[in-house]
Design a protein around this motif. Structure first.
Motif, PDB file in Angstrom:
ATOM      1  N   SER A 159       0.845  -1.188   0.000  1.00 44.67           N
ATOM      2  CA  SER A 159       0.000   0.000   0.000  1.00 44.67           C
ATOM      3  C   SER A 159       0.883   1.241   0.000  1.00 44.67           C
TER       4      SER A 159
ATOM      5  N   MET B 278       2.935   1.739   3.150  1.00 43.74           N
ATOM      6  CA  MET B 278       3.999   0.740   3.287  1.00 43.74           C
ATOM      7  C   MET B 278       5.137   1.037   2.316  1.00 43.74           C
TER       8      MET B 278
ATOM      9  N   ASP C  23      -2.998   9.237   2.676  1.00 40.01           N
ATOM     10  CA  ASP C  23      -4.196   9.602   3.423  1.00 40.01           C
ATOM     11  C   ASP C  23      -3.814  10.093   4.811  1.00 40.01           C
ATOM     12  N   VAL C  24      -4.738  10.826   5.407  1.00 39.21           N
ATOM     13  CA  VAL C  24      -4.388  11.526   6.639  1.00 39.21           C
ATOM     14  C   VAL C  24      -4.030  10.566   7.781  1.00 39.21           C
ATOM     15  N   THR C  25      -4.713   9.429   7.883  1.00 35.80           N
ATOM     16  CA  THR C  25      -4.357   8.522   8.984  1.00 35.80           C
ATOM     17  C   THR C  25      -2.996   7.874   8.733  1.00 35.80           C
TER      18      THR C  25
ATOM     19  N   GLN D 132      -0.626   9.307   6.908  1.00 41.06           N
ATOM     20  CA  GLN D 132       0.312  10.406   7.071  1.00 41.06           C
ATOM     21  C   GLN D 132       0.763  10.515   8.525  1.00 41.06           C
ATOM     22  N   ALA D 133      -0.185  10.369   9.442  1.00 42.35           N
ATOM     23  CA  ALA D 133       0.164  10.454  10.858  1.00 42.35           C
ATOM     24  C   ALA D 133       1.133   9.331  11.232  1.00 42.35           C
ATOM     25  N   GLN D 134       0.893   8.134  10.694  1.00 42.92           N
ATOM     26  CA  GLN D 134       1.800   7.007  10.990  1.00 42.92           C
ATOM     27  C   GLN D 134       3.210   7.293  10.482  1.00 42.92           C
TER      28      GLN D 134
ATOM     29  N   ARG E  72       5.075  10.049  12.329  1.00 46.25           N
ATOM     30  CA  ARG E  72       5.523   9.580  13.639  1.00 46.25           C
ATOM     31  C   ARG E  72       6.767   8.702  13.504  1.00 46.25           C
TER      32      ARG E  72
ATOM     33  N   HIS F 219       4.386  21.726   1.666  1.00 47.03           N
ATOM     34  CA  HIS F 219       3.526  22.886   1.485  1.00 47.03           C
ATOM     35  C   HIS F 219       2.496  22.932   2.605  1.00 47.03           C
TER      36      HIS F 219
ATOM     37  N   GLY G 127       0.209  22.533   8.448  1.00 45.09           N
ATOM     38  CA  GLY G 127      -0.167  21.702   9.583  1.00 45.09           C
ATOM     39  C   GLY G 127       0.944  20.740   9.961  1.00 45.09           C
TER      40      GLY G 127
ATOM     41  N   VAL H 251       4.108  21.047   9.309  1.00 47.44           N
ATOM     42  CA  VAL H 251       5.228  21.830   9.829  1.00 47.44           C
ATOM     43  C   VAL H 251       5.018  22.128  11.312  1.00 47.44           C
TER      44      VAL H 251
ATOM     45  N   ASP I  82       3.459  20.515  13.406  1.00 48.59           N
ATOM     46  CA  ASP I  82       3.542  19.297  14.198  1.00 48.59           C
ATOM     47  C   ASP I  82       4.972  18.854  14.481  1.00 48.59           C
ATOM     48  N   VAL I  83       5.890  19.023  13.523  1.00 45.12           N
ATOM     49  CA  VAL I  83       7.185  18.360  13.676  1.00 45.12           C
ATOM     50  C   VAL I  83       8.417  19.267  13.602  1.00 45.12           C
ATOM     51  N   ALA I  84       8.310  20.448  13.005  1.00 39.48           N
ATOM     52  CA  ALA I  84       9.528  21.204  12.710  1.00 39.48           C
ATOM     53  C   ALA I  84      10.054  21.968  13.923  1.00 39.48           C
TER      54      ALA I  84
ATOM     55  N   GLU J  97     -11.012   8.491   2.949  1.00 37.52           N
ATOM     56  CA  GLU J  97      -9.669   8.308   2.416  1.00 37.52           C
ATOM     57  C   GLU J  97      -9.745   7.632   1.059  1.00 37.52           C
ATOM     58  N   SER J  98      -8.614   7.489   0.401  1.00 41.22           N
ATOM     59  CA  SER J  98      -8.656   6.911  -0.933  1.00 41.22           C
ATOM     60  C   SER J  98      -9.218   5.496  -0.873  1.00 41.22           C
TER      61      SER J  98
ATOM     62  N   ALA K 187      -6.082  12.883  13.486  1.00 40.37           N
ATOM     63  CA  ALA K 187      -4.857  12.751  12.703  1.00 40.37           C
ATOM     64  C   ALA K 187      -4.562  13.978  11.863  1.00 40.37           C
TER      65      ALA K 187
ATOM     66  N   PRO L  71      -3.242  17.358  11.005  1.00 38.34           N
ATOM     67  CA  PRO L  71      -2.357  18.299  11.687  1.00 38.34           C
ATOM     68  C   PRO L  71      -2.962  19.706  11.702  1.00 38.34           C
ATOM     69  N   VAL L  72      -2.827  20.366  12.823  1.00 42.32           N
ATOM     70  CA  VAL L  72      -3.374  21.713  12.978  1.00 42.32           C
ATOM     71  C   VAL L  72      -2.225  22.711  12.894  1.00 42.32           C
ATOM     72  N   PRO L  73      -2.381  23.776  12.121  1.00 43.26           N
ATOM     73  CA  PRO L  73      -1.277  24.716  11.961  1.00 43.26           C
ATOM     74  C   PRO L  73      -1.054  25.584  13.201  1.00 43.26           C
TER      75      PRO L  73
ATOM     76  N   ARG M 149       1.251  21.317  19.910  1.00 38.46           N
ATOM     77  CA  ARG M 149       2.021  20.099  19.688  1.00 38.46           C
ATOM     78  C   ARG M 149       2.050  19.243  20.947  1.00 38.46           C
TER      79      ARG M 149
ATOM     80  N   GLN N  15      -4.275  12.364  20.030  1.00 41.77           N
ATOM     81  CA  GLN N  15      -4.077  11.825  18.695  1.00 41.77           C
ATOM     82  C   GLN N  15      -4.259  10.320  18.702  1.00 41.77           C
TER      83      GLN N  15
ATOM     84  N   VAL O 145      -3.648   7.263  16.487  1.00 42.90           N
ATOM     85  CA  VAL O 145      -3.030   6.810  15.247  1.00 42.90           C
ATOM     86  C   VAL O 145      -3.493   5.392  14.987  1.00 42.90           C
TER      87      VAL O 145
ATOM     88  N   ASP P 156      -3.621  -0.497   7.413  1.00 40.65           N
ATOM     89  CA  ASP P 156      -4.274   0.135   6.283  1.00 40.65           C
ATOM     90  C   ASP P 156      -5.727  -0.323   6.235  1.00 40.65           C
TER      91      ASP P 156
END
Lengths: 340, 365
Positions: free
Chosen positions: A163, A166, A193-195, A197-199, A202, A220, A223, A225, A227-229, B70-71, B279, B281-283, B288, B293, B295, B299
């Motif tokens: 997937s 993966m 996908d957003v879920t 993306q979170a994995q 992390r 771009h 959100g 950024v 979270d992690v930067a 989701e897709s 999940a 992310p909020v700007p 943080r 959250q 997770v 899949d």
């Protein structure tokens, strides 16, 4: 041997200039970029399409298409040594071993006709001269490390059998296989996908802490950024418009472009107010306005902005912005907040 | 087995400003399975991808129904079914009381004018060899009885102005426009026949954030001016929250939850919605580590072979025996104001017994 002090930056980009020679003229894709990255730090380079963020990543990694691309000036120092001046052979060795990269689209970045275990093992075979059987064993270890279930069994599978999430993990396994110091992630979760993306985010964070890597996150997404930067550089039309620690950008952005971006994104936890869209479009890179590149879209632009290009300058400790009136925006905001 | 609760689904018992508005689109128990076949000459049917399964909702005049997922959750198939680009296997769609699925010939053509679509990719959905004027005028040649009195060209110019483009650019070609402008061209084409419903399939996903806001504001303005109803399909929960009045959350071909925007985002009751929302992310870096959250591990399962009972149970931390044996229906549940397809629906974010992976930090309230 290279037991350097933590104060010395891992990567230092000074006045980087990248041009593309096209039929329509010379496009200044990156124009005087300065960024610094330390071990264990996450630097986000944020920008919209055409802002030069991916070209910057490619230039650092040494995978820029040349021609039409062309590094017109500047230096990229890795542990004090200029990558642009070193012999190709040495640079090739650093690539993958010390500086590594993951891409947005894992499906087109992996070889579709080779098993993933073989592709990860290639890192060990090529760079470390490890024998096949051992390389495979190490590949399985890496797959386990990035959380691919039944790694032993799946090492023989092909990329299309995984997937999207993966596949991105496989790319990460490959990128970190040789313990790099610097990891460049170019939109690593944009296609996910957003879920998922979170994995993946992390996982990247965990690995970064484990290996004390410097991470350059090209994105771009404001959100992600947030979270992690640790640090952020906002790019527009090939230039850094504003750079600071991640908190200052969100709480007291000084550049009208950054402020515009923050006002134009809908928030999942936010109210239904009308979005403050930035009018107009980014300028063509072959035909840049003489003054500030953002001036045609800026509500506060003056004649000075249209004629004199603002330099990136420090407006507060560790906070730089390329706007003639940056201080005014910050003080205006403080005035607004203080009475409350 | 009939589902009386679902059938009476007006949803959003809360403060829904559109509760009394006319129902323009009524979708009941819509099903679309794509067959999976094996063999080259003799194709045997070996299963089916359950792309859309038992989806019901109503769309009212002037409102925006957001569909998120989701897709692979079936949201784009749903769009195609509503356009009759695909024929459903079962179910009913009526447009202002007329049976849309049974309509044929002239009747169908007449109904089709009233439901238009805007696609995700403004680069491939416009013919590069046609001028913008021809692209926007094409609906008039397909529906000659709708030819505007003031002349096609004048009407096209009017439409260009309506979507914020320069009417003098009528002779230009798509490649001369940016992504955001092309999306405006797509919107102008969609508006040409004065539709009642516009289906927007990921209309801003391909655009940069600053341009995305321009297009969303345009869609807002057009809705106000023309009284349009939108079905807004997107994967971006923030975008949907901004534009939608009501929201349906899809997972593996089924609606997991359906309610007003407030209900879904403030008090999500389905574990999938809760995980999805947490999940995003909020700007705001000060949040943080403060936001709860969840997770999800793994899949989504294969839509050709969905789990028995609740389709989300394989990834759900609340799953019990009943989830394996009984498929939860989209009905109203005690303590929940929206419709929810979860046996354990609860508006609080209960993560007790959640997998170790599901970290929670309770500071947000």
């Amino acid at each position: 041997m290279t037991n350097s002090s933590t104060a010395e930056p891992l990567l230092e980009v000074r006045d980087l200039q990248v041009e593309f020679r096209t039929k329509a003229g010379t496009a200044q894709a990156v124009n005087g970029l300065n960024v610094t990255l330390h071990a264990g730090e996450t630097l986000a380079i944020l920008g919209e399409s055409g802002s030069g963020k991916s070209v910057t990543a490619q230039a650092i990694m040494g995978i820029l298409d040349m021609p039409p691309g062309h590094i017109a000036g500047g230096e990229i120092r890795y542990r004090g040594e200029d990558l642009l001046q070193m012999p190709d052979e040495r640079r090739r060795r650093l690539r993958g071993m010390n500086i590594s990269m993951i891409f947005q689209d894992a499906l087109s970045s992996l070889n579709p006709v080779l098993p993933v275990g073989w592709q990860i093992g290639e890192m060990f075979r090529v760079h470390r001269g490890v024998k096949r059987r051992e390389a495979r064993q190490k590949a399985v270890e890496m797959m386990e490390r990035v959380g691919i279930p039944a790694a032993e069994k799946r090492a023989g599978d092909f990329p299309h059998q995984f997937s999207g999430g993966m596949r991105q993990r496989i790319m990460i396994a490959m990128a970190i296989a040789l313990d790099p110091d610097v990891l460049i992630a170019d939109e690593p979760t944009t296609a996910l996908d957003v879920t998922v993306q979170a994995q993946v985010m992390r996982l990247l964070k965990q690995l970064q802490e484990e290996f004390n890597m410097g991470l350059i996150l090209i994105t771009h997404d404001l959100g992600v950024v947030a979270d992690v930067a640790d640090k952020i550089a906002v790019m527009y039309a090939g230039r850094v418009m504003e750079a600071s620690d991640v908190y200052s950008i969100y709480s007291s952005a000084a550049h009208p472009y950054t402020r515009g971006l923050l006002a134009s994104i809908p928030r999942v936890d936010g109210a239904d107010e009308r979005l403050d869209a930035i009018p107009g479009l980014p300028p063509a890179l072959t035909d840049m306005p003489p003054g500030c590149p953002f001036s045609p879209r800026c509500a506060f632009a003056t004649d000075r902005c249209r004629t004199e290009r603002p330099e990136l300058r420090e407006i507060a400790a560790g906070h730089t912005a390329a706007c003639h009136y940056a201080e005014d925006f910050i003080t205006a905001e403080e005035d607004q907040h203080e009475p409350a | 087995m009939s589902l009386p609760e679902t059938t009476s689904a007006a949803a959003g018992r809360g403060e829904d400003p559109f509760a009394d508005a006319e129902v323009v689109l009524d979708v009941q128990n819509l099903v679309k399975h794509f067959p999976l076949t094996q063999g080259i000459v003799f194709q045997r049917r070996v299963g089916a991808v359950q792309a859309v399964d038992d989806v019901s909702f109503q769309l009212r005049r002037g409102e925006t129904l957001g569909i998120v997922g989701e897709s692979g959750c079936g949201k784009s198939t749903l769009a195609k079914l509503l356009m009759r680009l695909e024929d459903p296997d079962a179910g009913a769609v009526s447009f202002r009381g007329e049976d849309f699925l049974a309509a044929k010939g002239e009747h169908l053509r007449r109904l089709r004018r009233k439901i238009q679509i805007i696609f995700q990719d403004p680069y491939t959905s416009l013919n590069p060899r046609m001028s913008v004027g021809d692209i926007i005028a094409e609906p008039f040649s397909l529906h000659p009885e709708e030819k505007p009195a003031q002349g096609v060209r004048n009407r096209v110019k009017e439409l260009l102005a309506l979507v914020g483009l320069n009417p003098d650019h009528i002779n230009r070609y798509p490649h001369q426009f940016s992504g955001g402008q092309r999306q405006r061209i797509g919107i102008a084409r969609g508006l040409a026949l004065n539709p009642d419903v516009i289906i927007c399939d990921e209309p801003v996903s391909a655009l940069d954030v600053s341009v995305q806001a321009q297009v969303m504001n345009l869609l807002d303005d057009l809705q106000q001016q023309l009284g349009l109803s939108y079905i807004f399909i997107a994967h971006d929960l923030s975008v949907v929250r901004h534009i939608a009045d009501r929201v349906g959350v899809m997972y593996l071909g089924r609606l997991a939850e359906l309610g007003t925007e407030e209900e879904i985002y403030r008090e999500p009751s389905h574990p999938y919605t809760q995980a999805l929302l947490s999940a995003v992310p909020v700007p705001d870096p000060t949040l943080r580590g403060q936001r709860e959250q969840i997770v999800l591990a793994g899949d989504p399962p294969n839509p050709a072979d969905p789990p028995s009972g609740c389709r989300f149970r394989t990834r759900c931390w609340k799953a019990t025996d009943i989830c394996t044996t009984q498929e939860p229906q989209l009905v109203s549940r005690p303590g929940v104001s929206q419709l929810s397809a979860c046996h354990h629906a609860a508006p609080d974010w209960e993560v007790e017994g959640a997998p170790d992976d599901a970290r929670r930090n309770d500071d947000s309230a």
